[in-house]
Design a protein around this motif. Structure first.
Motif, PDB file in Angstrom:
ATOM      1  N   ILE A 745       4.134  -0.592  -6.005  1.00 26.99           N
ATOM      2  CA  ILE A 745       3.952  -0.592  -7.450  1.00 26.99           C
ATOM      3  C   ILE A 745       2.550  -0.790  -7.798  1.00 26.99           C
ATOM      4  O   ILE A 745       2.012   0.008  -8.786  1.00 26.99           O
ATOM      5  N   ALA A 746       1.622  -1.588  -7.131  1.00 26.92           N
ATOM      6  CA  ALA A 746       0.344  -1.733  -7.531  1.00 26.92           C
ATOM      7  C   ALA A 746      -0.912  -0.884  -6.864  1.00 26.92           C
ATOM      8  O   ALA A 746      -1.971  -0.640  -7.175  1.00 26.92           O
ATOM      9  N   ASN A 747      -0.561  -0.606  -5.612  1.00 22.81           N
ATOM     10  CA  ASN A 747      -1.489   0.133  -4.702  1.00 22.81           C
ATOM     11  C   ASN A 747      -1.017   1.335  -4.446  1.00 22.81           C
ATOM     12  O   ASN A 747      -0.090   1.914  -3.718  1.00 22.81           O
ATOM     13  N   ALA A 748      -1.833   2.533  -4.940  1.00 21.19           N
ATOM     14  CA  ALA A 748      -1.726   3.983  -4.684  1.00 21.19           C
ATOM     15  C   ALA A 748      -1.669   4.389  -3.192  1.00 21.19           C
ATOM     16  O   ALA A 748      -1.444   5.559  -3.002  1.00 21.19           O
ATOM     17  N   THR A 749      -2.401   3.455  -2.483  1.00 21.46           N
ATOM     18  CA  THR A 749      -2.749   3.783  -1.084  1.00 21.46           C
ATOM     19  C   THR A 749      -1.885   3.041  -0.062  1.00 21.46           C
ATOM     20  O   THR A 749      -2.156   3.122   1.192  1.00 21.46           O
ATOM     21  N   ALA A 750      -1.245   1.976  -0.408  1.00 25.28           N
ATOM     22  CA  ALA A 750      -0.559   1.076   0.580  1.00 25.28           C
ATOM     23  C   ALA A 750       0.820   1.563   1.161  1.00 25.28           C
ATOM     24  O   ALA A 750       1.453   2.352   0.450  1.00 25.28           O
ATOM     25  N   VAL A 751       1.124   1.167   2.301  1.00 26.49           N
ATOM     26  CA  VAL A 751       2.291   1.535   3.077  1.00 26.49           C
ATOM     27  C   VAL A 751       2.603   0.041   3.509  1.00 26.49           C
ATOM     28  O   VAL A 751       2.080  -0.315   4.405  1.00 26.49           O
ATOM     29  N   PRO A 752       3.737  -0.245   3.025  1.00 27.76           N
ATOM     30  CA  PRO A 752       4.352  -1.610   3.512  1.00 27.76           C
ATOM     31  C   PRO A 752       4.924  -1.566   4.806  1.00 27.76           C
ATOM     32  O   PRO A 752       6.420  -1.636   4.734  1.00 27.76           O
TER      33      PRO A 752
END
Length: 793
Positions: A745-752
């Motif tokens: 939701i908050a980070n356009a580059t994140a991959v959980p």
């Protein structure tokens, strides 16, 4: 079995309704709940707040301060909350009834306390706000945040007001520094002038000290010369006294001689023998007179020589001129020193008056302008110290100068010069008198010699003739000569008397001259010692004046520097910077638009979990597991229902949040994929609990959800929770679901990645465990505690 599963659904209207309702449960749960708190911090302008202004305006530093009214006016125009200016009664009633979430009370001493910042006991500007947590606790926390902003704004306003006053006083202080610097410069110039004058005084004192040595030597020579002179006068006095004592005898002898010559003349014939005897007797007396004349002549020569030596001593040593010059220099020195001391005392009085004025000004400004008052007090202390130093130096000079002694010494020098002048005149007159005495003695000797010669001629004539006529004539000549002799002796004895009287007067002044010479010698020593002390004291004074000059130069430089530094040009930007010197700049490495996006990870996790748990309550997961001959077919049949349902409910949840609430995650595709994975994992996990434990499993799922809610840190930071929640945090699925949703939701580059692996693992483990349970029960054809399964097996 797949067809049988779907036939059961098709035949049961209830199951159809249940499945449709379950698909929209996440949407209803999340949208309704999140919609109510989607952006509460953006809607605070709807929160009603009452403002009660009891403040009274005050006068301060020539202006009116009404901070309470200014604050209430600003709040009424502020749209951060719905501020309402009301009475105290209405405000408290509205707070109790729930019409207001907060009451802000501005006390009546609010503005007055704002003016006490620079007082000895400043009072806090107390702004009271009252809340009613019973109405809404979260609203009270919003009130706290709003009040923090109000407090900051009030502090900024008050600080800005004081900044204007402060800079105004700083400008006044700068002018004061400049004026003080000018005064200090004048003082420095005065000290420099005094120092130059002191140098001149020191040089003159050194000249006097060196002249005093010569004067002292001359005084010693004068004492010695006067001693010799008085001894000569005493000797001459003794000689003339002896002559004077014999004058009567001499006069008597001359009278007797005249009487005898008369008798001789009248009875020459009758008393030739007597005449011859008288001639012999007169000859002896004339010889005595001649001897006395010679002695008086010798004494006169000795006295003349003594006077000549005395006069030579006075002339050679230039004692008269030295005494006059020394007296004049001493007079000049006393005048200069007296003037200098008077100037120093006058300057000290001026400094005292300046210090008193500065101190009074500082005391009057202490309440309103303490910084300026402190600077004025420092200046007053500095000026008072300088005045004290000048008085101490003047006192030391006064003590060392001893003006009375110097004036007496000056009088003595002038007196000595006059005495020496009179002495020279007396010496000249005495020399004339002695010259006359010597001439008189010579004349007397000539007369006596002539008389002796005549007597011898008479005697020879008397012896060589008997002619009485010739003898009478000779006797007549003798009688006339004796008359002349008697007259000359009277003149001579009168002169001896005058010489004796003059020498008596000189002798009577011998003690005075010797005493004066001794006093002159003592005075010369005192002059020498005193002039050396004065020269040393003047040098010390010069060092003190140099130190004062250095101090005043430093003070002048410091005051000028302070005047330049304190000459600050202030503007509204300066006042604003003083009132709010620190600002904040917020930078976010990720973006959460509002409270709804912040709460969405938590609520989406709960919504999907609740939907799966509701399905376990309404749908018979375990039906047929004890009678099936293929656990795989059994699981596939159940999966054909659970998988589509999980996918559909996840998609409905996502798009309903997006459509109804404005949900815009940074990575929409990854968010949908993670939501589908989470829905499938939760469905597999809850299905496992339902198939394995029946109604007990459903209860376990419910309790497990409660632990997930508490330990996942979905609302407040984990660090604020008790310790055992921190221990439980890594072991609950909501921890990973919340973290995963937050990242997409908050980070356009994140991959959980971690979260994805966790839920893939949960899905796989749940399916495998369910397979093991179904396989076991398909072989045993029974379950433990059949009553918890309600005959669904």
């Amino acid at each position: 079995m797949i067809k049988a599963e779907w036939k059961n659904i098709a035949k049961s209207t209830w199951l159809k309704i249940v499945l449709c309702a379950i698909m929209i449960i996440p949407m209803i749960y999340a949208c309704v709940f999140l919609g109510s708190m989607w952006d509460p911090y953006g809607q605070t302008d709807q929160l009603p707040v009452a403002v009660v202004n009891k403040d009274k305006e005050v006068k301060y530093n020539g202006s009116t301060m009404d901070i309470g009214k200014q604050l209430s006016d600003k709040l009424s125009k502020n749209d951060s909350m719905d501020f309402n200016i009301v009475s105290s009664t209405k405000a408290m009633k509205g707070l109790k009834d729930g019409n207001y979430y907060m009451v802000i009370t501005i006390p009546e001493n609010f503005s007055k306390n704002a003016t006490t910042l620079l007082d000895d006991d400043p009072q806090t500007m107390m702004l009271t706000y009252t809340t009613n947590p019973q109405t809404n606790y979260i609203a009270t926390k919003m009130d706290d945040s709003a009040m923090a902003k109000v407090k900051a704004e009030i502090s900024s306003t008050v600080t800005k007001t004081y900044s204007k006053i402060l800079f105004k006083n700083v400008k006044t202080l700068s002018k004061g520094f400049n004026t003080a610097a000018d005064g200090s410069q004048k003082l420095s110039d005065g000290v420099a002038t005094a120092s130059e004058g002191n140098k001149t005084i020191t040089e003159n004192l050194n000249t006097i000290a060196s002249s005093a040595l010569v004067f002292n030597d001359g005084a010693d020579s004068l004492v010695k010369g006067l001693s010799a002179y008085t001894e000569g006068v005493s000797t001459a006095k003794a000689g003339t006294q002896q002559l004077d004592n014999n004058s009567a005898t001499l006069n008597n002898g001359a009278a007797q001689l005249k009487s005898g010559s008369s008798q001789l003349l009248s009875a020459v014939k009758a008393a030739e023998k007597q005449l011859s005897d008288g001639l012999n007797q007169n000859a002896e007396q004339l010889n005595t007179l001649t001897q006395k004349n010679n002695e008086m002549n010798e004494s006169s020569k000795q006295l003349s020589e003594a006077l000549t030596k005395i006069q030579a001593g006075i002339d050679d040593n230039n004692l008269v001129e030295n005494n006059l010059q020394a007296a004049k220099k001493l007079d000049s020195m006393v005048s200069v020193m007296t003037t200098t001391i008077g100037t120093m005392n006058t300057n000290a009085d001026k400094l005292d008056k300046l210090a008193a004025a500065e101190k009074a000004k500082a005391e009057s400004l202490q309440a309103t302008q303490p910084l300026l008052a402190q600077q004025l007090m420092l200046q007053a202390t500095s000026h008072a110290t300088q005045a004290q130093t000048l008085r101490q130096v003047a006192s030391q000079l006064t003590n060392k100068l001893n003006t009375s002694d110097l004036k007496q010494l000056t009088t003595l020098l002038y007196g000595n010069a006059e005495v020496l002048k009179n002495q020279s005149t007396a010496n000249a007159k005495t020399q004339e008198l002695l010259a006359g005495s010597q001439q008189l003695a010579t004349a007397n000797n000539s007369a006596v010699n002539s008389l002796v010669s005549n007597l011898k001629t008479v005697q020879a004539n008397m012896k060589g003739t008997s002619n009485s006529v010739g003898m009478v004539g000779a006797v007549s000549q003798i009688d006339e000569g004796l008359g002349t002799l008697q007259s000359g002796l009277k003149t001579y004895t009168g002169g001896v008397k005058q010489v004796n009287n003059g020498l008596g007067t000189l002798a009577s002044n011998n003690k005075t001259l010797n005493s004066g010479a001794s006093q002159l010698a003592d005075g010369a020593l005192k002059i020498s010692s005193g002039s050396n002390q004065l020269a040393a004291g003047s040098a010390t004074l010069g060092e003190g004046l140099t130190a004062i000059g250095d101090g005043t130069n430093t003070l002048t430089s410091s005051l000028k520097d302070a005047s330049k530094k304190s000459n600050i040009k202030s503007t509204n930007k300066t006042y604003k910077q003083m009132s709010t010197p620190v600002d904040t700049q917020k930078k976010e490495i990720t973006n959460i638009p509002n409270n709804g996006h912040a709460m969405a990870p938590y609520m989406m996790s709960v919504a999907l979990y609740v939907a799966c748990m509701a399905l376990s309550l309404m749908y018979p997961f375990g039906k047929g597991m004890t009678t099936t001959d293929s656990p795989v077919k059994f699981l596939l049949a159940k999966a054909t229902v659970m998988v589509p349902l999980s996918i559909v409910q996840a998609l409905i949840l996502y798009f309903s949040l997006r459509g109804f609430c404005g949900f815009t995650p940074a990575r929409p595709g990854l968010c949908i994929a993670f939501m589908l994975l989470l829905s499938l994992a939760f469905m597999a996990f809850i299905a496992f609990l339902a198939i394995a434990f029946g109604r007990i499993g459903e209860f376990i799922a419910l309790i497990f959800m409660v632990f997930n809610l508490g330990a996942s840190a979905g609302t407040y930071p984990l660090e604020t929770a008790p310790h055992w929640y921190k221990v439980l945090h890594p072991f609950v699925p909501f921890t990973y679901s919340v973290n995963g949703f937050r990242s997409v939701i908050a980070n356009a580059t994140a991959v959980p990645t971690t979260e994805i692996l966790f839920f893939v693992g949960l899905l796989v483990v749940s399916v495998l465990l369910t397979y093991v349970i179904v396989r076991h029960r398909s072989k045993t054809h029974k379950v433990f505690l059949p009553e918890v399964f309600n005959g669904e097996c």
